[in-house]
Scaffold this active site. Structure first.
Site, short mmCIF file in Angstrom:
data_model
loop_
_atom_site.label_atom_id
_atom_site.label_comp_id
_atom_site.label_asym_id
_atom_site.label_seq_id
_atom_site.Cartn_x
_atom_site.Cartn_y
_atom_site.Cartn_z
CB SER A 151 -0.90 0.02 1.25
OG SER A 151 -1.56 1.26 1.38
CE1 TYR A 164 -5.10 -3.00 3.66
CE2 TYR A 164 -4.09 -0.84 3.37
CZ TYR A 164 -4.57 -2.02 2.85
OH TYR A 164 -4.50 -2.24 1.49
#
Length: 293
Positions: A151, A164
């Protein structure tokens, strides 16, 4: 469980792309790009009904064999069965993109052990399960390539994304280790997708365990995230645009791949701080050695 689309008469020499999380969003967009370049494709997803429908669409669009295979990355048996299905269907895998990831927002002090265990099991251990299951196929490929979706938030983090982001930092670490272990055998890439308008939150909620059921994110979480990193929510791309930006780099086995967005300043600032820390450590070491002599 496997669903087969319409193959050409003889495609045994055609490369195969295996995309996990391939039924929607960025995974599906990457699959579309690979099929558009003439690769046969396996869409692996826990939502096999959606994967079947998308496989039919991609096959009709590109005239190439596309297969939907059910896979739950939280289950070693399911991941191993999916790899066996790819062997049965295609007999090879030339590119594997480990793209599965679930999201759960929240301040770190409020996240429970069970929430940590769920996200880390799917995002991190699931990535390791996928690599382990498909490495035999990639090792036998003429040009094996393994890619992991991390990410952009590990390059430029935001608040309320601690769970996350921690999982995606771990995926990055897994990829770096595999690059060393697979040197001269398989190329390993890390993809850093920036903000996209996709089904990511919806698909995360769909697979959230019943005992952990709560909103994936509260309005206050989204507000705090945006306030801590305004650039993260600025000008999100479509999955299709993000995938088209980087598919050639994925196929070339580039080490690091960023889909879009302005991350230059964040990356430069972190690099400069790390370089400064390394130089300070070197200076201390040199001083200590001089003192001993």
């Amino acid at each position: 469980m496997t669903s087969q689309s319409h193959p050409a008469a003889d495609e045994s020499d055609t490369e195969v792309a295996v995309i996990t999380g391939g039924a929607s969003g960025f995974g599906l967009a990457l699959a579309d790009q690979c099929a558009g370049r003439g690769m046969r494709v396996a869409l692996l997803d826990i939502d096999v009904d959606r994967a079947r429908a998308e496989a039919e669409t991609l096959s009709a669009r590109h005239g190439i064999a596309v297969t939907a295979i059910e896979m739950d990355t939280s289950s070693s048996a399911s991941v191993d069965a999916a790899a066996a299905s790819v062997v049965d269907r295609y007999g090879r895998a030339d590119l594997v993109v480990s793209n599965v990831g679930v999201q759960l927002f929240g301040a770190v002090e409020r996240l429970t052990d069970q929430e940590w265990q769920w996200v880390l099991d799917v995002n991190v251990v699931g990535s390791a399960r996928t690599a382990r299951a498909f490495l035999p196929l990639l090792r036998s490929a003429p040009n094996g390539r393994l890619a992991f979706t991390a990410s952009s938030s590990v390059l430029d983090p935001a608040g309320r994304l601690g769970l996350y982001q921690a999982s995606k930092f771990a995926v990055w670490g897994l990829a770096e280790t595999l690059r060393l272990e697979l040197a001269d055998q398989i190329t390993v890439s890390v993809i850093f997708p920036s903000g996209m308008a996709s089904r990511h939150l919806e698909s995360s909620a769909a697979v959230q365990p019943a005992e952990l059921r709560r909103p994936i994110g509260e309005p206050a979480d989204f507000e705090a995230m945006a306030a801590s990193n305004p650039g993260m929510v600025r000008a999100p791309a479509s999955p299709e645009q993000a995938a088209s930006n980087i598919v050639d780099e994925v196929l070339a086995g580039a080490r690091y791949i960023i889909t879009h967005g302005d991350l230059d300043v964040a990356v430069r600032e972190r690099s400069a701080l790390l370089q400064d820390a390394a130089q300070r450590a070197l200076s201390r070491t040199s001083t200590a050695e001089s003192t001993r002599h």
